[in-house]
Each structure stands twice: as C-alpha cells, then as structure tokens.
Design a protein around this motif. Sequence first.
Motif, PDB file in Angstrom:
ATOM      1  N   ALA A 203       0.778  -1.142  -0.058  1.00  0.00           N
ATOM      2  CA  ALA A 203      -0.095  -0.023   0.048  1.00  0.00           C
ATOM      3  C   ALA A 203       0.686   1.178  -0.059  1.00  0.00           C
ATOM      4  CB  ALA A 203      -0.935   0.187   1.022  1.00  0.00           C
ATOM      5  N   ILE A 204       2.118   1.015   0.487  1.00  0.00           N
ATOM      6  CA  ILE A 204       3.254   2.303   0.563  1.00  0.00           C
ATOM      7  C   ILE A 204       4.519   1.946  -0.139  1.00  0.00           C
ATOM      8  CG2 ILE A 204       4.369   3.724   1.971  1.00  0.00           C
ATOM      9  CD1 ILE A 204       2.121   3.400   4.400  1.00  0.00           C
ATOM     10  N   VAL A 205       4.846   2.822  -1.009  1.00  0.00           N
ATOM     11  CA  VAL A 205       6.153   2.689  -1.779  1.00  0.00           C
ATOM     12  C   VAL A 205       6.799   3.989  -1.402  1.00  0.00           C
ATOM     13  CG1 VAL A 205       7.763   2.043  -3.847  1.00  0.00           C
ATOM     14  CG2 VAL A 205       5.453   0.999  -3.132  1.00  0.00           C
ATOM     15  N   ALA A 206       8.023   4.120  -0.711  1.00  0.00           N
ATOM     16  CA  ALA A 206       8.528   5.295  -0.189  1.00  0.00           C
ATOM     17  C   ALA A 206      10.195   5.026  -0.577  1.00  0.00           C
ATOM     18  CB  ALA A 206       8.248   5.568   1.238  1.00  0.00           C
ATOM     19  N   THR A 207      10.823   6.028  -0.599  1.00  0.00           N
ATOM     20  CA  THR A 207      12.285   6.188  -0.699  1.00  0.00           C
ATOM     21  C   THR A 207      13.046   5.895   0.439  1.00  0.00           C
ATOM     22  OG1 THR A 207      12.437   8.397  -0.476  1.00  0.00           O
ATOM     23  CG2 THR A 207      12.081   7.570  -2.725  1.00  0.00           C
ATOM     24  N   ASP A 208      12.652   6.104   1.916  1.00  0.00           N
ATOM     25  CA  ASP A 208      12.992   6.222   3.052  1.00  0.00           C
ATOM     26  C   ASP A 208      12.147   5.991   4.082  1.00  0.00           C
ATOM     27  OD1 ASP A 208      12.166   8.565   3.857  1.00  0.00           O
ATOM     28  OD2 ASP A 208      14.118   9.604   3.421  1.00  0.00           O
ATOM     29  N   LEU A 209      12.498   5.587   5.307  1.00  0.00           N
ATOM     30  CA  LEU A 209      11.487   5.236   6.646  1.00  0.00           C
ATOM     31  C   LEU A 209      10.826   6.547   6.942  1.00  0.00           C
ATOM     32  CD1 LEU A 209      10.735   2.683   8.233  1.00  0.00           C
ATOM     33  CD2 LEU A 209      12.380   3.868  10.081  1.00  0.00           C
ATOM     34  N   ASP A 210      11.403   7.718   6.939  1.00  0.00           N
ATOM     35  CA  ASP A 210      10.736   8.934   7.360  1.00  0.00           C
ATOM     36  C   ASP A 210       9.472   8.918   6.358  1.00  0.00           C
ATOM     37  OD1 ASP A 210      10.801  11.431   8.723  1.00  0.00           O
ATOM     38  OD2 ASP A 210      10.790  12.365   6.496  1.00  0.00           O
ATOM     39  N   GLU A 211       9.546   8.704   5.074  1.00  0.00           N
ATOM     40  CA  GLU A 211       8.553   8.855   4.213  1.00  0.00           C
ATOM     41  C   GLU A 211       7.379   7.839   4.679  1.00  0.00           C
ATOM     42  OE1 GLU A 211       7.258   8.954  -0.554  1.00  0.00           O
ATOM     43  OE2 GLU A 211       9.454   8.995  -0.028  1.00  0.00           O
ATOM     44  N   VAL A 212       7.836   6.583   4.611  1.00  0.00           N
ATOM     45  CA  VAL A 212       6.975   5.460   5.126  1.00  0.00           C
ATOM     46  C   VAL A 212       6.143   5.866   6.466  1.00  0.00           C
ATOM     47  CG1 VAL A 212       6.958   3.128   6.221  1.00  0.00           C
ATOM     48  CG2 VAL A 212       8.089   3.617   4.005  1.00  0.00           C
ATOM     49  N   VAL A 213       6.784   6.234   7.516  1.00  0.00           N
ATOM     50  CA  VAL A 213       6.187   6.796   8.807  1.00  0.00           C
ATOM     51  C   VAL A 213       5.349   7.793   8.546  1.00  0.00           C
ATOM     52  CG1 VAL A 213       6.705   8.048  10.957  1.00  0.00           C
ATOM     53  CG2 VAL A 213       8.204   5.984  10.358  1.00  0.00           C
ATOM     54  N   ARG A 214       5.394   8.908   7.722  1.00  0.00           N
ATOM     55  CA  ARG A 214       4.402   9.818   7.630  1.00  0.00           C
ATOM     56  C   ARG A 214       3.196   9.302   7.013  1.00  0.00           C
ATOM     57  NH1 ARG A 214       8.674  12.913   5.212  1.00  0.00           N
ATOM     58  NH2 ARG A 214       7.844  12.430   3.105  1.00  0.00           N
ATOM     59  N   GLU A 215       3.235   8.287   5.696  1.00  0.00           N
ATOM     60  CA  GLU A 215       2.182   7.805   5.601  1.00  0.00           C
ATOM     61  C   GLU A 215       1.442   6.853   6.427  1.00  0.00           C
ATOM     62  OE1 GLU A 215       0.853   8.210   2.310  1.00  0.00           O
ATOM     63  OE2 GLU A 215       2.296   9.693   1.829  1.00  0.00           O
ATOM     64  N   LEU A 216       2.188   5.877   7.266  1.00  0.00           N
ATOM     65  CA  LEU A 216       1.371   5.017   8.046  1.00  0.00           C
ATOM     66  C   LEU A 216       0.821   6.089   9.229  1.00  0.00           C
ATOM     67  CD1 LEU A 216       4.553   2.545   8.906  1.00  0.00           C
ATOM     68  CD2 LEU A 216       2.292   2.159   7.918  1.00  0.00           C
TER      69      LEU A 216
END
Length: 234
Positions: A203-216
């Motif tokens: 559901a989420i594809v991001a370049t780093d963990l910071d971007e993943v966390v924002r989406e989560l």
Amino acid sequence: MIIALDINETLLDLSALDEPFREVFGSDSARRAWFTQMLQLSFVGGLTGAYVSFTEAQEAAFLMLASRQGLDLTFADADAMVDRMTRLPSHPEVPAALRRLKQAGTTIVALANSTQQVVEAQLDFAGIRQYFDAVYSADSIRQLKPAPAAYAMVAKNLGASMADIWLVAAHSWDVSGALAAGCSAAFVARSGEVPSPLGPQPAIVATDLDEVVRELLIRTPTTEAPFGHGSPAR
C-alpha cells in the motif's frame, strides 16, 4: 496497528560492509553478491525442509564467494566477516522516524530472520533498541520470512490478527511474503530497489523510512495503545 520492521537494509546500512568486502574480494559488488547468495541458501533450506539459519547461510555464502574467486579462506575468516553484521549503523533518517512512531503510541516490533542474539546486538549497536516494544526472530520457530509462519508469530505473540500488522521492509520477497500471509505492507525503496510486479502490491512505496512513517501515521490514531506486553518470541 502493529508496525513490524525488517532490520537488515530496511533499518541498518549494509554498505558499511562494502570496504571490508572490497579488501577481501577486490570488488565493489562483492558484498551484494554475498548477501544475494546468503538469501538463496536460506531460502533453499526452507523449501527443502533442511533448516539453515541466517548466520550459517552468511558463513557459507562467504566461503562460496571465496571459492569462486580461488581464494583460500576459512570458516574463521567467514566468522570474522559475519560478526560485522552486529556492528552496522542505521540509515540516517531511521532514529527520528522510529521516534515519531513511538511518540504516536504505535506498537513497534522488529521481525528479523537473524537469530535473536544477533538482532538484539544489531539494535543495541545502532542505538535504536529503545523504540521497539518487542523483538522477534523467525529463527526461533525455524521458519524464516517469507514463510507465513514468521508473520503469524507476531500476531500470535501480540494477540492480534494478521490484518492488524503492517510489515515494513526494503526487500520485495519480504513484502510479498507478508501480503500473502494477510498483512499490509510498506516497501522502502533503498538503493533503487522496486517491489515485485507479481501478486498483491504494498500500500506504501517510499524512498526512506521517514516517508513511510508519514504515510503510516495518516492511517493510524495517535493514541493507539500497544498490544500485549511486548515479550519476544523464544
């Protein structure tokens, strides 16, 4: 929501091993070739029913790489290199991203294929162990990711359903395994990696963990209480 984070490459920077591998094998690509060979050995062990731990696979892959290049290296040499896996730095954005998840009240667990001892040492060395409610090793049940049992272990230990779990990983095989097991997934596209085009997609594809966390954090309340007591599987 339970966030289950993979460790190697997802949180920890394996490029710290590039120079040691270059010194031994004389190649910039040696570390990646070693890691790929290690995964193949561990997956073959799972598929054939002849269990191979991540540590054993790492040592064997090192010796296979040496044999291909005609280098006379020993198990002691392999042990010395593999031991470096416990002394890896995190990617730069990881501590702050984990801190944001923790402050939001999210349940955070580690889910690794490495042995319990290794993954605990990795998190301690990187200075990020305090952000995790629990640390789980698939080695404890002798069924490594992407086997469904590895992800189900987290749900069972926390008294949750598979639908409660988000797997965050930088490996397409790990994401595919989690999705097949009934979890949600986020893919961290480290070093130009991409998700598999086969089967369900993260559901989420991001370049780093910071971007993943924002989406989560968009998908979860900020007052969520952790499940269970965070006791690691043994």
